[in-house]
Design a protein around this motif. Sequence first.
Motif, PDB file in Angstrom:
ATOM      1  N   MET A 209       0.834  -1.199   0.000  1.00  0.00           N
ATOM      2  CA  MET A 209       0.000   0.000   0.000  1.00  0.00           C
ATOM      3  C   MET A 209       0.870   1.251   0.000  1.00  0.00           C
ATOM      4  N   GLY A 210       0.560   2.190  -0.856  1.00  0.00           N
ATOM      5  CA  GLY A 210       1.202   3.493  -0.806  1.00  0.00           C
ATOM      6  C   GLY A 210       0.327   4.433   0.006  1.00  0.00           C
ATOM      7  N   ASP A 211       0.671   4.622   1.278  1.00  0.00           N
ATOM      8  CA  ASP A 211      -0.146   5.471   2.146  1.00  0.00           C
ATOM      9  C   ASP A 211       0.467   6.870   2.176  1.00  0.00           C
ATOM     10  N   VAL A 212      -0.239   7.817   1.580  1.00  0.00           N
ATOM     11  CA  VAL A 212       0.268   9.179   1.437  1.00  0.00           C
ATOM     12  C   VAL A 212       0.336   9.851   2.809  1.00  0.00           C
ATOM     13  N   GLY A 213       1.484  10.454   3.099  1.00  0.00           N
ATOM     14  CA  GLY A 213       1.719  11.014   4.418  1.00  0.00           C
ATOM     15  C   GLY A 213       1.163  12.410   4.603  1.00  0.00           C
ATOM     16  N   SER A 214       1.286  12.904   5.816  1.00  0.00           N
ATOM     17  CA  SER A 214       0.849  14.250   6.166  1.00  0.00           C
ATOM     18  C   SER A 214       2.008  15.220   5.952  1.00  0.00           C
ATOM     19  N   GLY A 215       2.690  15.618   7.002  1.00  0.00           N
ATOM     20  CA  GLY A 215       3.787  16.560   6.832  1.00  0.00           C
ATOM     21  C   GLY A 215       5.143  15.980   7.109  1.00  0.00           C
ATOM     22  N   PHE A 216       5.216  14.620   7.155  1.00  0.00           N
ATOM     23  CA  PHE A 216       6.418  14.008   7.690  1.00  0.00           C
ATOM     24  C   PHE A 216       6.982  12.892   6.827  1.00  0.00           C
ATOM     25  N   TYR A 217       6.169  11.879   6.493  1.00  0.00           N
ATOM     26  CA  TYR A 217       6.709  10.644   5.925  1.00  0.00           C
ATOM     27  C   TYR A 217       5.721  10.027   4.934  1.00  0.00           C
ATOM     28  N   GLU A 218       6.257   9.533   3.798  1.00  0.00           N
ATOM     29  CA  GLU A 218       5.471   8.787   2.812  1.00  0.00           C
ATOM     30  C   GLU A 218       5.739   7.297   3.020  1.00  0.00           C
ATOM     31  N   GLU A 219       4.658   6.500   3.184  1.00  0.00           N
ATOM     32  CA  GLU A 219       4.805   5.115   3.598  1.00  0.00           C
ATOM     33  C   GLU A 219       4.552   4.112   2.481  1.00  0.00           C
ATOM     34  N   ILE A 220       5.415   3.079   2.410  1.00  0.00           N
ATOM     35  CA  ILE A 220       5.082   1.833   1.730  1.00  0.00           C
ATOM     36  C   ILE A 220       4.770   0.838   2.833  1.00  0.00           C
TER      37      ILE A 220
ATOM     38  N   THR B  42       0.331   7.596  14.781  1.00  0.00           N
ATOM     39  CA  THR B  42       1.737   7.553  14.375  1.00  0.00           C
ATOM     40  C   THR B  42       1.827   7.691  12.864  1.00  0.00           C
ATOM     41  N   GLU B  43       2.936   8.238  12.394  1.00  0.00           N
ATOM     42  CA  GLU B  43       3.206   8.384  10.961  1.00  0.00           C
ATOM     43  C   GLU B  43       4.667   8.037  10.727  1.00  0.00           C
ATOM     44  N   GLY B  44       4.929   7.150   9.770  1.00  0.00           N
ATOM     45  CA  GLY B  44       6.295   6.728   9.511  1.00  0.00           C
ATOM     46  C   GLY B  44       6.723   5.599  10.435  1.00  0.00           C
ATOM     47  N   PRO B  45       8.026   5.304  10.491  1.00  0.00           N
ATOM     48  CA  PRO B  45       8.523   4.201  11.321  1.00  0.00           C
ATOM     49  C   PRO B  45       8.142   4.379  12.783  1.00  0.00           C
ATOM     50  N   THR B  46       7.821   3.268  13.428  1.00  0.00           N
ATOM     51  CA  THR B  46       7.415   3.312  14.828  1.00  0.00           C
ATOM     52  C   THR B  46       7.950   2.097  15.576  1.00  0.00           C
ATOM     53  N   ASP B  47       8.243   2.287  16.862  1.00  0.00           N
ATOM     54  CA  ASP B  47       8.636   1.186  17.737  1.00  0.00           C
ATOM     55  C   ASP B  47       7.467   0.677  18.568  1.00  0.00           C
ATOM     56  N   ASN B  48       6.303   1.288  18.396  1.00  0.00           N
ATOM     57  CA  ASN B  48       5.134   0.881  19.168  1.00  0.00           C
ATOM     58  C   ASN B  48       4.655  -0.486  18.670  1.00  0.00           C
ATOM     59  N   PRO B  49       4.650  -1.512  19.527  1.00  0.00           N
ATOM     60  CA  PRO B  49       4.277  -2.852  19.061  1.00  0.00           C
ATOM     61  C   PRO B  49       2.822  -2.978  18.650  1.00  0.00           C
ATOM     62  N   ALA B  50       2.004  -1.976  18.969  1.00  0.00           N
ATOM     63  CA  ALA B  50       0.596  -2.035  18.573  1.00  0.00           C
ATOM     64  C   ALA B  50       0.420  -1.740  17.087  1.00  0.00           C
ATOM     65  N   TYR B  51       1.427  -1.126  16.466  1.00  0.00           N
ATOM     66  CA  TYR B  51       1.307  -0.689  15.090  1.00  0.00           C
ATOM     67  C   TYR B  51       2.383  -1.340  14.226  1.00  0.00           C
ATOM     68  N   VAL B  52       2.056  -1.523  12.946  1.00  0.00           N
ATOM     69  CA  VAL B  52       3.009  -2.067  11.988  1.00  0.00           C
ATOM     70  C   VAL B  52       3.816  -0.919  11.394  1.00  0.00           C
ATOM     71  N   THR B  53       5.119  -1.009  11.471  1.00  0.00           N
ATOM     72  CA  THR B  53       5.969   0.028  10.904  1.00  0.00           C
ATOM     73  C   THR B  53       6.054  -0.140   9.391  1.00  0.00           C
ATOM     74  N   PRO B  54       6.196   0.933   8.624  1.00  0.00           N
ATOM     75  CA  PRO B  54       6.289   0.800   7.164  1.00  0.00           C
ATOM     76  C   PRO B  54       7.467  -0.065   6.745  1.00  0.00           C
ATOM     77  N   MET B  55       7.304  -0.794   5.643  1.00  0.00           N
ATOM     78  CA  MET B  55       8.421  -1.579   5.118  1.00  0.00           C
ATOM     79  C   MET B  55       9.317  -0.732   4.214  1.00  0.00           C
ATOM     80  N   GLY B  56       8.908   0.507   3.956  1.00  0.00           N
ATOM     81  CA  GLY B  56       9.711   1.421   3.155  1.00  0.00           C
ATOM     82  C   GLY B  56       9.059   2.787   3.125  1.00  0.00           C
ATOM     83  N   GLY B  57       9.662   3.701   2.398  1.00  0.00           N
ATOM     84  CA  GLY B  57       9.141   5.050   2.276  1.00  0.00           C
ATOM     85  C   GLY B  57      10.247   6.076   2.372  1.00  0.00           C
TER      86      GLY B  57
END
Length: 427
Positions: free
Chosen positions: A280-291, A306-321
């Motif tokens: 998925m190409g999730d278009v970012g806000s003012g910070f990060y563009e996610e794959i 959260t937007e972009g890479p995250t260490d929070n285990p509740a969320y999946v971090t982007p595989m790229g961007g």
Amino acid sequence: MYRWMMGGVFVVFVMIGCSNNQVGDPPQTAENPTPTPSPTTPPPPTVTPEDTVIGIKFTEVGDEFPAPMLVDLEFLPGTNGELIAISLDGNIYYLTSDFKILSQSQSLVVGLEFEQGLLNVVADPDYALNHYIYLFYTTVGNQPVDQENRVDRFTVNVDVGVGTFNLADQQNIIHLPKSENPEPGTNHNGGGLFFNEAGHLFIAAGDAGGSGSANPTYAIAQNTELSLGKIHRVIPNRNLGQGGFTVPSGNVVSTNYPSIYAYGLRNPFTITYHLGHLFMGDVGSGFYEEIDLAPTGGLNFGWPHTEGPTDNPAYVTPMGGYLHSDTSFEQEDPEENPQGSHSIMVGHFYTGSQYGNFLDNVLIYSEFYEGWVRGRTLEPMTGAVLSDQHLAHLAGMTSVQIGPDSLLYAVSLGGSARILRIDPILQ
């Protein structure tokens, strides 16, 4: 704010119109249905085992479209290369296998405010038998709260020999009401469509934008009882005269929307799929563009918390961007033209044979504004990243599809009034 149609790109093309039928109108009677002649499509380079592919380039093919607002294309199974192309303003075109546009076209009445329109087309896997296509579009409304995004199924009636084309039996598969967002905008409509090998249809829905998008109290994309900010996965009803869907196993548990497959997304305008992996190409806000990568259902990608890479285990971090502040991809592009806006587009995961080894297991993605096109080489079963390299330049690219010849074809919203074939560059 999602900014993939700002300024010149959108303003120029909404002012260009063309003549066609509304969906459901009787076919036009054309005195001469032969498509307008166009320059002969150049043949693609032939790649032999002895050749070394060192890059790719974009080659215009076929007829020029009357309104160059192309946003998506789809090759139709079982037709030896015939295809549908759609434009943002609601026009639907049928093309022969040599990219000639039939003289008859169809159109939908669609919302045409910021980021709205006819956004995606996909053919049913059994198109050769049922002639079904599915269109994702924004409806017209006085205010965003009155609008919705919908996916409707249509039956294609076509006779290439005499040039007739129309759409019949319009049936709604799913509707995604923007009123679920307490403060919606015209933006963040999503739009991605893709069938997997099991015949399940993935549908990408944005969070309806506006000031409600990033509001952590509303947390629209986190609420699995709302349709917005989600990926839906359904088995569309394939009976004539009937719409709707059934739900495959493995989706999120939801009373209102058992169709939800993944959630916590801002604006997944583009999606693609390969061997159980949804990109998925999730278009970012003012910070990060996610794959983002969803190899299974039920995953939470964190927006708006959260937007972009995250260490929070509740969320999946982007595989790229990429960070908006990172200019390294621009610097690798000799044609880059800094725009200030950012919008990621995920294209196609390539496993064909037309580009030597150059595009083996490569996920093609691009930046709508800056125009760079990149390829991320992945281990095909796990999705592990092996490399990431600059491939080419094309501003405004919104769709990359594979043809029956295993070559890739693209459209650009503002970059070309023709279909673009992706050709190998040989050493």
